[in-house]
Design an enzyme around this catalytic site. Structure first.
Site, PDB file in Angstrom:
ATOM      1  N   ASN A 117       0.822  -1.227   0.000  1.00 15.85           N
ATOM      2  CA  ASN A 117       0.000   0.000   0.000  1.00 15.85           C
ATOM      3  C   ASN A 117       0.851   1.271   0.000  1.00 15.85           C
ATOM      4  OD1 ASN A 117       0.942  -0.146   2.596  1.00 15.85           O
ATOM      5  ND2 ASN A 117      -1.034  -0.631   3.526  1.00 15.85           N
ATOM      6  N   ARG A 256       3.043   6.466  11.863  1.00 17.83           N
ATOM      7  CA  ARG A 256       2.404   5.943  13.074  1.00 17.83           C
ATOM      8  C   ARG A 256       2.190   7.097  14.038  1.00 17.83           C
ATOM      9  NH1 ARG A 256       0.841   2.483  10.403  1.00 17.83           N
ATOM     10  NH2 ARG A 256       1.329   0.266  10.484  1.00 17.83           N
ATOM     11  N   GLN A 285      -5.625   3.058  18.477  1.00 15.07           N
ATOM     12  CA  GLN A 285      -6.653   2.907  17.439  1.00 15.07           C
ATOM     13  C   GLN A 285      -7.630   1.814  17.823  1.00 15.07           C
ATOM     14  OE1 GLN A 285      -3.850   4.435  13.730  1.00 15.07           O
ATOM     15  NE2 GLN A 285      -4.856   2.498  13.558  1.00 15.07           N
ATOM     16  N   HIS A 309      -7.625   5.815  10.219  1.00 13.42           N
ATOM     17  CA  HIS A 309      -6.508   5.118   9.559  1.00 13.42           C
ATOM     18  C   HIS A 309      -7.012   4.404   8.298  1.00 13.42           C
ATOM     19  CE1 HIS A 309      -2.705   2.448  10.257  1.00 13.42           C
ATOM     20  NE2 HIS A 309      -2.786   2.906   9.028  1.00 13.42           N
TER      21      HIS A 309
HETATM   22  P1  NAD Z   1      10.347   1.131   4.461  1.00 10.61           P
HETATM   23  O1  NAD Z   1      10.915   0.067   5.321  1.00 10.61           O
HETATM   24  O2  NAD Z   1      10.432   0.976   2.972  1.00 10.61           O
HETATM   25  O3  NAD Z   1      11.027   2.536   4.814  1.00 10.61           O
HETATM   26  C1  NAD Z   1      11.183   2.986   6.121  1.00 10.61           C
HETATM   27  C2  NAD Z   1      12.365   3.952   6.146  1.00 10.61           C
HETATM   28  O4  NAD Z   1      12.411   4.571   7.426  1.00 10.61           O
HETATM   29  C3  NAD Z   1      13.708   3.246   5.935  1.00 10.61           C
HETATM   30  O5  NAD Z   1      14.429   3.897   4.916  1.00 10.61           O
HETATM   31  C4  NAD Z   1      14.382   3.379   7.294  1.00 10.61           C
HETATM   32  O6  NAD Z   1      15.797   3.459   7.211  1.00 10.61           O
HETATM   33  C5  NAD Z   1      13.769   4.671   7.794  1.00 10.61           C
HETATM   34  N1  NAD Z   1      13.911   4.848   9.244  1.00 10.61           N
HETATM   35  C6  NAD Z   1      13.793   3.930  10.229  1.00 10.61           C
HETATM   36  N2  NAD Z   1      14.044   4.478  11.412  1.00 10.61           N
HETATM   37  C7  NAD Z   1      14.330   5.777  11.185  1.00 10.61           C
HETATM   38  C8  NAD Z   1      14.698   6.862  12.026  1.00 10.61           C
HETATM   39  N3  NAD Z   1      14.890   6.696  13.342  1.00 10.61           N
HETATM   40  N4  NAD Z   1      14.883   8.063  11.460  1.00 10.61           N
HETATM   41  C9  NAD Z   1      14.767   8.234  10.116  1.00 10.61           C
HETATM   42  N5  NAD Z   1      14.453   7.245   9.272  1.00 10.61           N
HETATM   43  C10 NAD Z   1      14.233   6.032   9.808  1.00 10.61           C
HETATM   44  O7  NAD Z   1       8.839   1.293   4.909  1.00 10.61           O
HETATM   45  P2  NAD Z   1       7.619   1.952   4.105  1.00 10.61           P
HETATM   46  O8  NAD Z   1       6.965   0.934   3.262  1.00 10.61           O
HETATM   47  O9  NAD Z   1       8.095   3.221   3.485  1.00 10.61           O
HETATM   48  O10 NAD Z   1       6.627   2.252   5.323  1.00 10.61           O
HETATM   49  C11 NAD Z   1       7.012   3.131   6.363  1.00 10.61           C
HETATM   50  C12 NAD Z   1       5.998   3.114   7.471  1.00 10.61           C
HETATM   51  O11 NAD Z   1       4.788   3.717   7.022  1.00 10.61           O
HETATM   52  C13 NAD Z   1       5.558   1.724   7.920  1.00 10.61           C
HETATM   53  O12 NAD Z   1       6.460   1.140   8.823  1.00 10.61           O
HETATM   54  C14 NAD Z   1       4.228   2.015   8.564  1.00 10.61           C
HETATM   55  O13 NAD Z   1       4.392   2.346   9.922  1.00 10.61           O
HETATM   56  C15 NAD Z   1       3.710   3.223   7.804  1.00 10.61           C
HETATM   57  N6  NAD Z   1       2.576   2.871   6.916  1.00 10.61           N
HETATM   58  C16 NAD Z   1       1.367   3.475   7.124  1.00 10.61           C
HETATM   59  C17 NAD Z   1       0.280   3.130   6.342  1.00 10.61           C
HETATM   60  C18 NAD Z   1      -1.058   3.797   6.527  1.00 10.61           C
HETATM   61  O14 NAD Z   1      -2.071   3.252   6.080  1.00 10.61           O
HETATM   62  N7  NAD Z   1      -1.136   4.949   7.139  1.00 10.61           N
HETATM   63  C19 NAD Z   1       0.409   2.153   5.344  1.00 10.61           C
HETATM   64  C20 NAD Z   1       1.680   1.594   5.120  1.00 10.61           C
HETATM   65  C21 NAD Z   1       2.752   1.954   5.930  1.00 10.61           C
END
Ligand code: NAD
Length: 358
Positions: A117, A256, A285, A309
């Site tokens: 997603n 989050r 949530q 959400h």
């Molecule tokens: P991803 O793993 O591709 O990317 C996450 C990035 O965050 C990585 O590059 C990582 O190095 C970086 N990161 C981790 N800790 C960090 C920090 N302390 N400071 C800076 N950067 C940091 O993940 P993604 O697919 O891009 O998803 C990211 C997040 O989005 C998910 O973990 C989830 O919590 C959230 N998400 C929300 C929804 C929604 O419906 N709202 C849907 C999907 C994902």
């Protein structure tokens, strides 16, 4: 095997719209398939408290399926009680509702449908940035009320062009947000992430990395939060950090809720220190009715773009994460290797680098 799924309630909408696959009614479309293979499938949205269907059934479940939208919180205590648990599947992306360290210790695997997603969320982020910067919500509310006073909304409406936009986290979603912002001619696109983007990827979107978070925040007009929630990001955007922000900062958080401090955000918006906050994720949530983020406003009555959400649960996304969940289960039942990108916790260790530096 006993498969337990915690999904959200779909009600009438799920009866009318079978593509709402992530609901307790439509059950990811896998009930018949699971039962034809002799497995038991328990599906519920009842997840809080020790008498909930979730907590009662986790004790002998082999597989747990959850979604981030209505998270079944698998705490360390529940992991200890879940004697048969071998696999947790997140139907979506983001497994912070699972005590990942406890799963490492117990050798319980945790998998996500990685990428399922990320476009859905990136589109929502761009929309939310625009609705804050252009002061859209109060303008629409004015129209619904039957009023018409252009100056009242134009006084806080800007162009995105010429602004500095930065993402905390430049992974799948963060990078897609940057890509989608390119045609808006922002003054600069910045990112803060302990993992640097490959040079060609950074060049393709013209993004500059800022390694110090305070320094990063001080340069941004808009911040979008796109990192997972883990020990290193809980409460990352707090009162202390906001002291370094430009007055009038807009924040969009679809990552989050708990990455941003609930009270600090509400206070900063009320004081006008930040001009807007939007997103779809909450520290708990469903969010309680009196959660300050539901109604918080800036001093001139706008700046709130909060929704439930749902950015990652569009009908397009549901088709992808339902199919992805089935494929993870198929691999598990047939002892086939899993897609490496889907593995958050493998057997006894983290396989992802995105849940903190270790
Ligand atoms: P991803 O793993 O591709 O990317 C996450 C990035 O965050 C990585 O590059 C990582 O190095 C970086 N990161 C981790 N800790 C960090 C920090 N302390 N400071 C800076 N950067 C940091 O993940 P993604 O697919 O891009 O998803 C990211 C997040 O989005 C998910 O973990 C989830 O919590 C959230 N998400 C929300 C929804 C929604 O419906 N709202 C849907 C999907 C994902």
């Amino acid at each position: 095997m006993k498969v337990l799924a915690v999904l959200y309630k779909g009600g009438e909408a799920a009866k009318q719209e079978p593509r709402l696959l992530g609901t307790i009614e439509n059950q990811l479309g896998i009930r018949e398939w699971l039962e034809s293979k002799g497995h038991t499938f328990v599906v519920t949205d009842d997840k809080e408290g020790e008498n909930s269907v979730f907590q009662k059934n986790i004790v002998d479940a082999d597989i747990l399926i959850t979604t981030p939208f209505h998270p079944g919180y698998l705490t360390g205590d529940l992991v200890a009680k879940a004697k048969n648990l071998k696999l947790c599947v997140t139907a979506g992306v983001g497994s912070d509702h699972i005590d990942l360290n406890a799963c490492v210790d117990r050798k319980i695997q945790v998998l996500e449908v990685t990428g399922s997603n990320v476009v859905s969320v990136a589109e929502h982020v761009v929309m939310s940035i625009l609705l804050l910067v252009r002061n859209f919500v109060p303008a629409h509310e004015m129209i619904e009320r039957g009023d018409w006073m252009v100056s009242e909304v134009a006084r806080n409406a800007y162009d995105l062009e010429g602004k500095v936009v930065g993402t905390i986290g430049a992974g799948r979603i963060g990078y897609r947000v940057l890509q989608r912002l390119v045609p808006f001619n922002c003054k600069e696109l910045l990112y803060y992430d302990y993992a640097a983007l490959p040079a060609d990827a950074a060049k393709a979107v013209g993004a500059r990395r800022v390694e110090d978070l305070k320094d990063f925040v001080s340069q941004c007009d808009v911040i979008t939060v796109n990192c997972p929630l883990h020990e290193g990001t809980r409460g990352l955007v707090n009162a202390e950090l906001l002291k370094h922000a430009k007055k009038g900062l807009w924040i969009v958080n679809t990552a989050r809720g708990a990455i941003c401090d609930k009270d600090a955000i509400a206070a900063a918006l009320k004081a006008g220190q930040i001009n807007g906050y939007a997103g779809d994720v909450w520290n708990v949530q469903p969010a309680p009715k009196d959660h300050p983020w539901r109604t918080m406003k800036n001093p001139i009555g706008g700046g709130n773009g909060m929704v439930p959400h749902y950015s990652g649960t569009t009908l397009d996304a549901q088709a992808r994460y339902a199919a992805g969940t089935k494929s993870i289960l198929e691999n598990f039942f047939n002892d086939k290797p899993q897609e490496p990108a889907n593995i958050i916790v493998g057997i006894g260790k983290y396989e992802t680098k995105a849940y903190g530096q270790r």
